[in-house]
Every structure is written in C-alpha cells, then in structure tokens.
Design a protein around this motif. Structure first.
Motif, PDB file in Angstrom:
ATOM      1  N   UNK A 113      -6.308   4.106  -2.462  1.00 49.66           N
ATOM      2  CA  UNK A 113      -6.494   3.307  -1.082  1.00 49.66           C
ATOM      3  C   UNK A 113      -5.481   2.543  -1.080  1.00 49.66           C
ATOM      4  N   UNK A 114      -4.578   2.658   0.077  1.00 52.79           N
ATOM      5  CA  UNK A 114      -3.446   1.911   0.353  1.00 52.79           C
ATOM      6  C   UNK A 114      -4.100   0.601   1.146  1.00 52.79           C
TER       7      UNK A 114
ATOM      8  N   UNK B  36     -15.135  -4.440  -4.920  1.00 51.50           N
ATOM      9  CA  UNK B  36     -14.027  -3.414  -5.567  1.00 51.50           C
ATOM     10  C   UNK B  36     -12.350  -4.012  -5.573  1.00 51.50           C
ATOM     11  N   UNK B  37     -12.559  -4.965  -4.736  1.00 51.54           N
ATOM     12  CA  UNK B  37     -11.044  -5.988  -4.319  1.00 51.54           C
ATOM     13  C   UNK B  37     -11.273  -7.266  -4.453  1.00 51.54           C
ATOM     14  N   UNK B  38     -10.046  -7.996  -4.577  1.00 47.42           N
ATOM     15  CA  UNK B  38     -10.552  -9.521  -4.643  1.00 47.42           C
ATOM     16  C   UNK B  38     -10.224  -9.874  -3.106  1.00 47.42           C
ATOM     17  N   UNK B  39     -10.975 -11.044  -2.549  1.00 46.94           N
ATOM     18  CA  UNK B  39     -10.446 -11.632  -1.509  1.00 46.94           C
ATOM     19  C   UNK B  39      -8.816 -11.874  -1.338  1.00 46.94           C
TER      20      UNK B  39
ATOM     21  N   UNK C  98      -5.874   0.009  -4.061  1.00 44.98           N
ATOM     22  CA  UNK C  98      -6.785  -0.140  -5.025  1.00 44.98           C
ATOM     23  C   UNK C  98      -7.205   1.534  -5.538  1.00 44.98           C
ATOM     24  N   UNK C  99      -7.422   1.624  -6.765  1.00 42.62           N
ATOM     25  CA  UNK C  99      -7.777   3.144  -7.068  1.00 42.62           C
ATOM     26  C   UNK C  99      -9.261   2.986  -7.222  1.00 42.62           C
TER      27      UNK C  99
ATOM     28  N   UNK D  48      -9.134  -0.190 -10.078  1.00 47.81           N
ATOM     29  CA  UNK D  48      -7.910  -0.614 -10.436  1.00 47.81           C
ATOM     30  C   UNK D  48      -7.084  -1.005  -9.250  1.00 47.81           C
ATOM     31  N   UNK D  49      -6.950  -2.433  -9.245  1.00 53.55           N
ATOM     32  CA  UNK D  49      -6.277  -3.198  -8.045  1.00 53.55           C
ATOM     33  C   UNK D  49      -4.819  -3.140  -8.497  1.00 53.55           C
TER      34      UNK D  49
END
Ligand SMILES: [Zn+2]
Ligand SMILES: [Zn+2]
Lengths: 169, 350
Positions: free
Chosen positions: B72-73, B90-93, B104-105, B114-115
């Motif tokens: 994901x771009x 799934x991702x950080x702020x 992020x994968x 995976x960030x």
C-alpha cells in the motif's frame, strides 16, 4: 502537546537551566531518554562537586561540546550538533564516526555496550563465532548472578574452547 | 485487498481468542532495520526514498511467505484511508503524517505488516491475539531472515542492527503486550502497579488517549532497552511480568464482584443500555462504555454478546472506520449519529 523534535506526543516537560535563560523542553519518550543521556545534560552534572571544581568542569564541558558539535560525518554530512538537536542519526557510518561521543550515550540508555542478539546469517563465520561468544558470556554473567557456579564454570570452559578455535581458524 | 474490505472486517489479532485473551488483547513484536546502502531516512533525498520503496517492493514480491500481501503506497492515499491504517495499528501516526515516498506491506489476515520509510527504512511487526509472544517471535524471526537474504541490513559488529535513533540500536526489538485492565482502574491500583513496572525499565502507554491517560482501560507494556541482551531475553523480561499482572487484574475483578457486585452489575448494564439506545455518541464515550461491557462479558454479567463483537466495535466505531463503512466523509456531529446507528445495529437488544 507534541514533542519538539518529532510528531509523537510529549510526555516529559523539562525546564533547562544551563543556558542564559531557563528553557522549556517538551519531549516524547524516545527523545527524553536521549536528552537525559546526552553528555553535558543535567544528569551528567548532578554528581556532587566543590563549587569551583564544578564551575571548571562546566566550562570545560561547554568547550568540549562546541568542538564535538562541529564534527561532521563524511558520508552523510550530519553534524553532531544536528544529531543532538534532532535525536536521529544520519547514516550507519555515524555510529563509527561519532563513536566516542555515542558510547557514553548508549551506556546511559541501555546500560550495555555490546550487541549479543541476532546477527545476519550472511555476516561470515567469524561474526557467528563472536556472536556465540557474546551469548555464552552473557549466560555466564547471569549464572554467576544467580550463584549457579557449576553452570558458570561449564560456560567458561565452552567460552575458552570457542575462543581458541575461533582464533586458530 | 481493498481498504474498504479491510474496514468491514477485523484483523486476526482482534478475534478475542488465544491464551488469557480476557485480559491480554494482543502480543506484538517489531523489528527496526535499515538498508546498508542508504543513509537513514532523515538524510535521504526524495529519490533515495523512492528507490528504497521500489527495492523493498521488488524483493518482498520474491518471497513465497509474503505472497498474498498487499503493498500500500501511503503517499497516494487520502486522509481517511491513512487514518484507517493507523486505527488498525498497521502503521504509526508518524508514518501516516510523514512526507515523501513511503508504504506499508500488509498481510490480509493482519498477522504481520512491514512499514517502509518510517523512522527506519523498515519496521516489521507481527501481531497475535492473546498472550502469545513466543510464537510471535518465531514468526517475525523467520520473516526477518527471509528479508535479510534479499536486502543487506546495516549491521555493526559491536552494536548490532543500526537504527536512526540510538534508543533502538542492537536488536531493534520492541515487544508489546496490550492489556485490558478495567479491574485495576476501577480499584485505583493501576498507578501503583505501573510505577513498579517503570522501575523494571518497562514502558507503559495507554492505547487510546495521550500520554499515560488511557481511554477504555487499554494499556500497552513494552521493553525500553534494546542493546546487550538477546531477543529471547528481552522478550522474557516482558513475558515475566504478564502472569503477575494477570493475577492482579483477576484479583481486582474478584474483589469488585464480591464487595461491589450490585454497583458493578449496574455499571455494565447501564453501559450496554446507553450503547444500545443512544442517538448520538462520541468516540470517547463509546470507548469508555465498551470497556465496561467487555468487563461485563468476562465476568458473565452480560451473556448475550461475545468478546469478538466488542473487540470489533472498538475498532469500527473509530472515526476513519465509520466514514469508510459509510462510504463518505462525515463531520463530527454526523459521525456521532452514525456511530449510534452502527452500535444499535450490532448490539441488538436481547
Ligand atoms: Zn520526539
Ligand atoms: Zn553519516
């Protein structure tokens, strides 16, 4: 409130008195940890000393700091001053270039200086031996702490053997 | 994987099963890694960041264990989609707000992600439901091996894996266990317990809300030190305190049941009542009430709702999820109404 160096929430609010004017510092957990471990920070100077001695030490620290601050990594161009401001290093080489400055910082943060965890498998046989040695030494230290002396002496023998084999090969 | 589909379901780690999942919501492990041939992110040019993202995307595609994952771009996403990924952890702020090429994968079951181009080039994380650290470590260790075969990491003989911030150097490891601790909060013992943990170099954070203030009684406990110990030792340090914390929480719940049964039953019943009947409700109030309902289910004071449903509602009543599910942007007042409607639909009266 946000940390003054990054996007994370500030959880430490410190008033710094070392400059000409008191300064409010707002930091996230990571940056606060760095701030407190930084050479020349309050925690470093909290050691009791005679007033004149302390004055001298402060002056010397300031001089050292400004010299160190101008030191620049030849690979990425970051100065130590920039690192102190931002709390983030510029490249992998910084760990060697600023090694002298970073060593006390790392000791303050982690209480340790040497990695003994996982290693890339591709890093070569010698690296593996060294990793194993680190691991065994750590286990030996723990065994001594827990007064498991028999285990500790077994580990010591293993370490000696590995050390010899490792250097012979 | 479409983000719309993501919003309608919830990750494997929220299914509410696994060891001690009445109190331990999830176990997470992350590894920070940097690619040897690039400067750290802050000193990377836009071109270098793009090159890192492309390289990672290509290499990850070669790994069988990573087949089925979605790249994901983040740069190309709208605000709501970015926030959706933050709400799902799934991702950080920080990654959502950063600039430049980053990604992020995501594995569709959300057991790992995976960030790319966060504070470090790579931040790999594995999430498991319940208290499940050892399997989580085995999993991430393996995923890391697979990456390492294809991407040379910055590694130092003495200092281990090199990270942009010296606080992560060595193992680059962060172990986090997320607890739901309403018993200790209600009995006002929580601060005492946390002061003890901080002395052991463990960090305590509220999941929702800033700093130490935790909305909904969710707390994350993680290691602070990363150098000079093996990954197993660092994980063991966090794992060691879990049984004790579980015991404290269970004892606090038991004491409340014995001495304040009526008050407790009243509290959880009212909470459920409001969630079922409100016409407009904020996300803060929803968190507080869902926390009481979650406690009520675990103490069998509420029997017609399951934990998985409540875990899912914690996620889906957050702003980006609501907007995603509704299919359009909503202002605060609209969100509060939609949230009430959504709750009524998913918490039908018995
Ligand atoms: Zn910060
Ligand atoms: Zn550099």
């Amino acid at each position: 409130m946000k940390c003054q160096h990054c996007e994370k929430p500030a959880v430490f609010h410190i008033t710094e008195l070392t400059g000409p004017e008191p300064q409010e510092v707002h930091l996230c957990e990571d940056h606060a940890q760095l701030f407190l471990a930084m050479p020349g920070s309050e925690s470093e100077e909290a050691a009791p000393a005679a007033p004149s001695g302390k004055q001298k030490k402060l002056a010397k620290t300031a001089e050292d700091l400004s010299r160190v601050d101008q030191s620049t990594c030849p690979k990425c161009g970051i100065t130590f001053h920039e690192f102190r401001q931002q709390g983030r290093l510029g490249c992998a080489h910084d760990y060697d270039h600023f090694q002298r400055e970073l060593e006390p910082l790392l000791s303050n943060i982690h209480g340790e200086k040497v990695h003994c965890g996982k290693r890339p498998r591709t890093a070569g046989a010698e690296a593996l031996v060294r990793a194993e040695l680190n691991r065994l030494k750590e286990q030996m230290r723990e065994a001594v702490d827990k007064e498991q002396y028999e285990l500790a002496s077994q580990l010591r023998d293993q370490i000696r053997k590995l050390d010899k084999d490792g250097t012979n090969s | 994987m479409k983000l719309d589909a993501l919003a309608r379901g919830c990750g494997e780690w929220l299914r509410g099963t696994g060891p001690d999942s009445d109190i331990v919501v999830s176990s997470r492990i992350r590894l920070a890694r940097n690619l040897a041939e690039f400067p750290f992110i802050r000193r990377c040019t836009e071109t270098q960041r793009r090159a890192i993202a492309r390289l990672v995307r290509e290499r990850v595609a070669e790994v069988d264990a990573w087949s089925g994952t979605e790249y994901v771009d983040i740069q190309g996403l709208g605000d709501i989609d970015r926030q959706l990924l933050v709400e799902r952890q799934l991702i950080s702020r920080e990654l959502s707000k950063a600039e430049g090429p980053r990604a992020v994968v995501v594995e569709p079951q959300e057991t790992f992600s995976l960030m790319v181009n966060e504070e470090d080039h790579l931040r790999l994380q594995v999430m498991h439901s319940g208290f499940d650290l050892e399997p989580a470590w085995n999993k991430i260790n393996h995923l890391d091996d697979l990456l390492e075969e294809r991407l040379p990491f910055a590694f130092h003989e003495q200092l281990g894996y090199l990270t942009a911030c010296p606080t992560n150097v060595g193992t680059g490891l962060r172990v986090s266990v997320m607890f739901h601790l309403p018993g200790l909060v209600l009995s006002r013992e929580i601060d005492k317990v946390f002061r003890g943990l901080q002395k052991m170099h463990l960090a305590v954070r509220g999941l929702y809300g800033e700093g130490s203030q935790a909305l909904g009684d969710f707390y994350q406990i993680s290691n602070q030190l990363t150098l000079g110990k093996t990954e197993e030792q660092l994980i063991a340090r966090v794992a060691e305190i879990v049984p004790q914390l579980l015991e404290y929480e269970r004892k606090a719940r038991q004491t409340l049941l014995e001495h304040n049964h009526k008050e407790l039953h009243d509290r959880v019943s009212r909470a459920l009542g409001i969630l079922r009947t409100a016409k407009t409700i904020s996300s803060e109030e929803t968190l507080l009430l869902l926390s009481s309902v979650r406690l009520g289910i675990n103490l069998k004071l509420i029997t017609d709702i399951d934990i998985a449903t409540v875990n899912r509602l914690f996620l889906q009543t957050q702003p980006a999820h609501l907007q995603k599910i509704r299919g359009r942007e909503l202002d605060t007042a609209e969100r509060n109404e939609e949230r009430a409607i959504f709750l009524q639909k998913h918490l039908p009266a018995a």
